[in-house]
Design an enzyme around this catalytic site. Structure first.
Site, mmCIF file in Angstrom:
data_model
loop_
_atom_site.group_PDB
_atom_site.id
_atom_site.type_symbol
_atom_site.label_atom_id
_atom_site.label_comp_id
_atom_site.label_asym_id
_atom_site.label_seq_id
_atom_site.Cartn_x
_atom_site.Cartn_y
_atom_site.Cartn_z
ATOM 1 N N ASP A 11 69.260 26.691 124.729
ATOM 2 C CA ASP A 11 69.197 27.575 125.878
ATOM 3 C C ASP A 11 68.580 26.787 127.026
ATOM 4 O O ASP A 11 68.364 25.573 126.908
ATOM 5 C CB ASP A 11 68.439 28.868 125.545
ATOM 6 C CG ASP A 11 66.939 28.675 125.373
ATOM 7 O OD1 ASP A 11 66.437 27.522 125.412
ATOM 8 O OD2 ASP A 11 66.247 29.697 125.192
ATOM 9 N N CYS A 68 65.315 25.583 121.708
ATOM 10 C CA CYS A 68 64.909 26.518 122.749
ATOM 11 C C CYS A 68 63.473 26.159 123.119
ATOM 12 O O CYS A 68 63.002 25.089 122.752
ATOM 13 C CB CYS A 68 65.076 27.981 122.323
ATOM 14 S SG CYS A 68 63.993 28.589 121.027
ATOM 15 N N THR A 70 60.504 27.271 122.090
ATOM 16 C CA THR A 70 59.651 27.090 120.919
ATOM 17 C C THR A 70 60.433 26.757 119.656
ATOM 18 O O THR A 70 59.854 26.306 118.675
ATOM 19 C CB THR A 70 58.845 28.366 120.620
ATOM 20 O OG1 THR A 70 59.763 29.424 120.314
ATOM 21 C CG2 THR A 70 57.939 28.733 121.783
ATOM 22 N N HIS A 101 64.862 19.638 99.931
ATOM 23 C CA HIS A 101 64.646 20.783 99.060
ATOM 24 C C HIS A 101 65.475 22.012 99.438
ATOM 25 O O HIS A 101 65.847 22.791 98.559
ATOM 26 C CB HIS A 101 63.170 21.177 99.053
ATOM 27 C CG HIS A 101 62.300 20.172 98.387
ATOM 28 N ND1 HIS A 101 60.992 20.433 98.074
ATOM 29 C CD2 HIS A 101 62.524 18.893 97.979
ATOM 30 C CE1 HIS A 101 60.452 19.374 97.495
ATOM 31 N NE2 HIS A 101 61.375 18.425 97.435
ATOM 32 N N HIS A 136 66.379 22.315 92.901
ATOM 33 C CA HIS A 136 66.559 22.940 94.209
ATOM 34 C C HIS A 136 67.924 23.611 94.345
ATOM 35 O O HIS A 136 68.095 24.523 95.147
ATOM 36 C CB HIS A 136 66.361 21.910 95.322
ATOM 37 C CG HIS A 136 65.052 21.198 95.210
ATOM 38 N ND1 HIS A 136 63.839 21.828 95.384
ATOM 39 C CD2 HIS A 136 64.768 19.909 94.905
ATOM 40 C CE1 HIS A 136 62.859 20.962 95.208
ATOM 41 N NE2 HIS A 136 63.397 19.792 94.913
#
Length: 150
Positions: A11, A68, A70, A101, A136
């Site tokens: 963004d 973005c 954060t 993992h 995993h």
């Protein structure tokens, strides 16, 4: 770096880091497909997450990077798309574990929380990470089964 193609998107809050990483990765021989945004003009991060997420979920390319301010909003949005395992990573160890993992297929970053050099190290680690399988595999299969509830 082995031949690789990735999708990238951001963004407006991640635009500058996206542009930097796009050039950085291209210089390393990675083919980068840019899904926007293409300026600092305000856009809604779910729209970009959807574009990249749907491309990755369809398998072409197999991985993506979303950015973005954060990394939080864009990672939440991406994880709503069936088949996406988006990991918000702010350190190299988490980036490696998300690949080894969790078989994460989208890396999410925050432009306002990371320095450029740190973001490069995280992206490099994530792109070179290889899913370890073994114990995993059962866990990632359970994650995939959760998609069936949608």
């Amino acid at each position: 770096m082995r031949e690789m193609k990735i999708a990238i998107g951001s963004d407006h809050g991640g635009f500058h880091l996206k542009e930097h990483l796009k050039q950085y990765l291209t210089n390393q021989g990675v083919e980068v497909l840019d899904f926007g945004t293409f300026s600092e003009e305000s856009v809604d991060y779910p729209d970009i997450a959807e574009k990249v997420g749907r491309a990755v979920a369809a398998g072409e390319p197999q991985r993506g990077i979303l950015i973005c301010g954060t990394g939080i909003g864009i990672s939440i949005a991406a994880n709503k798309i069936r088949g996406i395992r988006a990991a918000l990573c702010a350190d190299v160890f988490s980036a490696l574990m998300s690949r080894e993992h969790n078989d994460a297929n989208i890396l999410c970053l925050g432009e306002r929380t990371l320095g450029v050099g740190h973001a490069e190290m995280i992206a490099d680690t994530w792109l070179h990470g290889v899913f370890q399988g073994g114990r995993h595999t059962k866990r990632t299969a359970k994650i995939t089964n959760l998609d069936k509830d949608r």
